[in-house]
Design a protein around this motif. Structure first.
Motif, PDB file in Angstrom:
ATOM      1  N   LEU A 202      28.291   5.053  32.396  1.00  0.00           N
ATOM      2  CA  LEU A 202      28.516   4.183  33.553  1.00  0.00           C
ATOM      3  C   LEU A 202      28.029   4.889  34.806  1.00  0.00           C
ATOM      4  O   LEU A 202      28.195   6.106  34.940  1.00  0.00           O
ATOM      5  CB  LEU A 202      30.012   3.868  33.674  1.00  0.00           C
ATOM      6  N   THR A 203      27.395   4.150  35.718  1.00  0.00           N
ATOM      7  CA  THR A 203      26.988   4.717  37.005  1.00  0.00           C
ATOM      8  C   THR A 203      27.493   3.818  38.135  1.00  0.00           C
ATOM      9  O   THR A 203      27.775   2.633  37.929  1.00  0.00           O
ATOM     10  CB  THR A 203      25.461   4.859  37.123  1.00  0.00           C
ATOM     11  N   CYS A 204      27.573   4.392  39.321  1.00  0.00           N
ATOM     12  CA  CYS A 204      27.966   3.645  40.511  1.00  0.00           C
ATOM     13  C   CYS A 204      27.056   4.058  41.657  1.00  0.00           C
ATOM     14  O   CYS A 204      26.958   5.246  41.983  1.00  0.00           O
ATOM     15  CB  CYS A 204      29.431   3.909  40.868  1.00  0.00           C
ATOM     16  N   GLY A 205      26.371   3.104  42.262  1.00  0.00           N
ATOM     17  CA  GLY A 205      25.510   3.347  43.410  1.00  0.00           C
ATOM     18  C   GLY A 205      25.860   2.390  44.535  1.00  0.00           C
ATOM     19  O   GLY A 205      26.991   1.896  44.618  1.00  0.00           O
ATOM     20  N   HIS A 206      24.902   2.091  45.416  1.00  0.00           N
ATOM     21  CA  HIS A 206      25.151   1.200  46.546  1.00  0.00           C
ATOM     22  C   HIS A 206      24.068   0.135  46.634  1.00  0.00           C
ATOM     23  O   HIS A 206      22.894   0.403  46.392  1.00  0.00           O
ATOM     24  CB  HIS A 206      25.216   1.992  47.853  1.00  0.00           C
ATOM     25  N   LEU A 207      24.477  -1.073  47.009  1.00  0.00           N
ATOM     26  CA  LEU A 207      23.580  -2.200  47.183  1.00  0.00           C
ATOM     27  C   LEU A 207      24.089  -3.030  48.355  1.00  0.00           C
ATOM     28  O   LEU A 207      25.223  -3.521  48.327  1.00  0.00           O
ATOM     29  CB  LEU A 207      23.541  -3.056  45.907  1.00  0.00           C
ATOM     30  N   ASP A 208      23.277  -3.141  49.412  1.00  0.00           N
ATOM     31  CA  ASP A 208      23.692  -3.878  50.614  1.00  0.00           C
ATOM     32  C   ASP A 208      25.013  -3.359  51.160  1.00  0.00           C
ATOM     33  O   ASP A 208      25.867  -4.132  51.624  1.00  0.00           O
ATOM     34  CB  ASP A 208      23.801  -5.383  50.323  1.00  0.00           C
ATOM     35  N   GLY A 209      25.217  -2.042  51.092  1.00  0.00           N
ATOM     36  CA  GLY A 209      26.436  -1.451  51.630  1.00  0.00           C
ATOM     37  C   GLY A 209      27.657  -1.606  50.753  1.00  0.00           C
ATOM     38  O   GLY A 209      28.770  -1.258  51.165  1.00  0.00           O
ATOM     39  N   VAL A 210      27.480  -2.135  49.543  1.00  0.00           N
ATOM     40  CA  VAL A 210      28.597  -2.352  48.620  1.00  0.00           C
ATOM     41  C   VAL A 210      28.398  -1.474  47.395  1.00  0.00           C
ATOM     42  O   VAL A 210      27.279  -1.331  46.896  1.00  0.00           O
ATOM     43  CB  VAL A 210      28.679  -3.834  48.187  1.00  0.00           C
ATOM     44  N   ARG A 211      29.477  -0.878  46.892  1.00  0.00           N
ATOM     45  CA  ARG A 211      29.361  -0.061  45.684  1.00  0.00           C
ATOM     46  C   ARG A 211      29.168  -0.959  44.470  1.00  0.00           C
ATOM     47  O   ARG A 211      29.955  -1.869  44.228  1.00  0.00           O
ATOM     48  CB  ARG A 211      30.602   0.822  45.514  1.00  0.00           C
ATOM     49  N   VAL A 212      28.107  -0.681  43.712  1.00  0.00           N
ATOM     50  CA  VAL A 212      27.790  -1.483  42.543  1.00  0.00           C
ATOM     51  C   VAL A 212      27.847  -0.603  41.301  1.00  0.00           C
ATOM     52  O   VAL A 212      27.355   0.525  41.305  1.00  0.00           O
ATOM     53  CB  VAL A 212      26.406  -2.164  42.689  1.00  0.00           C
TER      54      VAL A 212
END
Length: 241
Positions: A209-219
């Motif tokens: 599992l990974t977690c990054g950022h998209l449009d200022g939201v954690r995805v």
């Protein structure tokens, strides 16, 4: 839906399992992030999946998040319900264990899907705040990039990190002081969000599992085909609580 205008598209709920277990998702109430000359749209708190409408990114609800009555120790429980079936049986229930040090995740029939654990204070220097256990699989941990490998490797990378950090601190102070005298000096943050990676080991093939950022939201992006998507939802709900 808060902030919606008549010409805004209607974003229907999506099936929570519809992406085959590999698509990204977010947790929150943002249906559409704010942009230049465009207000944000918000709705109920939910697990949401990115979708495009007319060239604009929206976050469609997939699983509605309900915070249940708190236990005697003031630690909340949670239920997740499929957004396409409002009022139906829960997808999963998150029940606190040991005063919230862990959460037991069960399905609608009470069968155990796994546990989401809070990292103990003694391990937070090398490991991110929450980790997973799914029956039949090794522990799923998110260790800091410099904290992987043997104790000797960790010690060496820790020393390098400390030296780089000191250099960056000095450089940042100098840049800030120099910028004070510049007309219209740029005060924007230069912070770069680094992705968080959960693995069952130190190798790339152990990626879960990974977690990054998209449009200022954690995805969040599940990668392992065996990871129960509801368990990934549970971890994200607790991280974003």
């Amino acid at each position: 839906m808060f902030g919606r205008k008549r010409d805004d598209p209607v974003v229907e709920p999506v099936p929570w399992e519809g992406t085959g277990g590999v698509g990204g998702f977010v947790v929150g109430d943002v249906l559409r992030p704010a942009a230049f000359r465009r207000k944000a749209l918000t709705g109920e708190r939910a697990v949401r999946e990115p979708t495009m409408r007319g060239g604009v990114r929206y976050f469609a609800p997939a699983a509605v998040v309900t915070r249940l009555g708190e236990a005697d120790d003031s630690t909340p429980s949670y239920e997740l319900h499929a957004a396409v079936e409002p009022g139906g049986a829960p997808l999963c229930v998150l029940t606190p264990v040991r005063r919230g040090a862990a959460y037991r995740v069960t399905d609608t029939d009470g069968a155990e899907l796994g546990h989401v654990h809070r990292t103990s204070a003694a391990k937070r220097a090398v490991q991110h705040g929450w980790w997973l256990r799914q029956p039949g699989h090794p522990e799923i941990l998110a260790r800091y990039h410099w904290a992987r490998g043997s104790a000797k490797d960790i010690a060496a990378r820790s020393r390098e990190k400390a030296v780089r950090g000191a250099g960056a601190l000095v450089s940042g102070v100098v840049d800030s002081v120099a910028g004070l005298g510049a007309e219209g000096g740029d005060q924007r943050s230069t912070h770069v969000w680094k992705p968080v990676t959960w693995r069952t080991g130190d190798e790339e093939e152990d990626l879960v599992l990974t977690c990054g950022h998209l449009d200022g939201v954690r995805v969040y992006h599940p990668h392992a085909p065996w990871l129960d998507r509801r368990l990934a939802f549970a971890l994200a709900v607790l991280r974003e609580a």
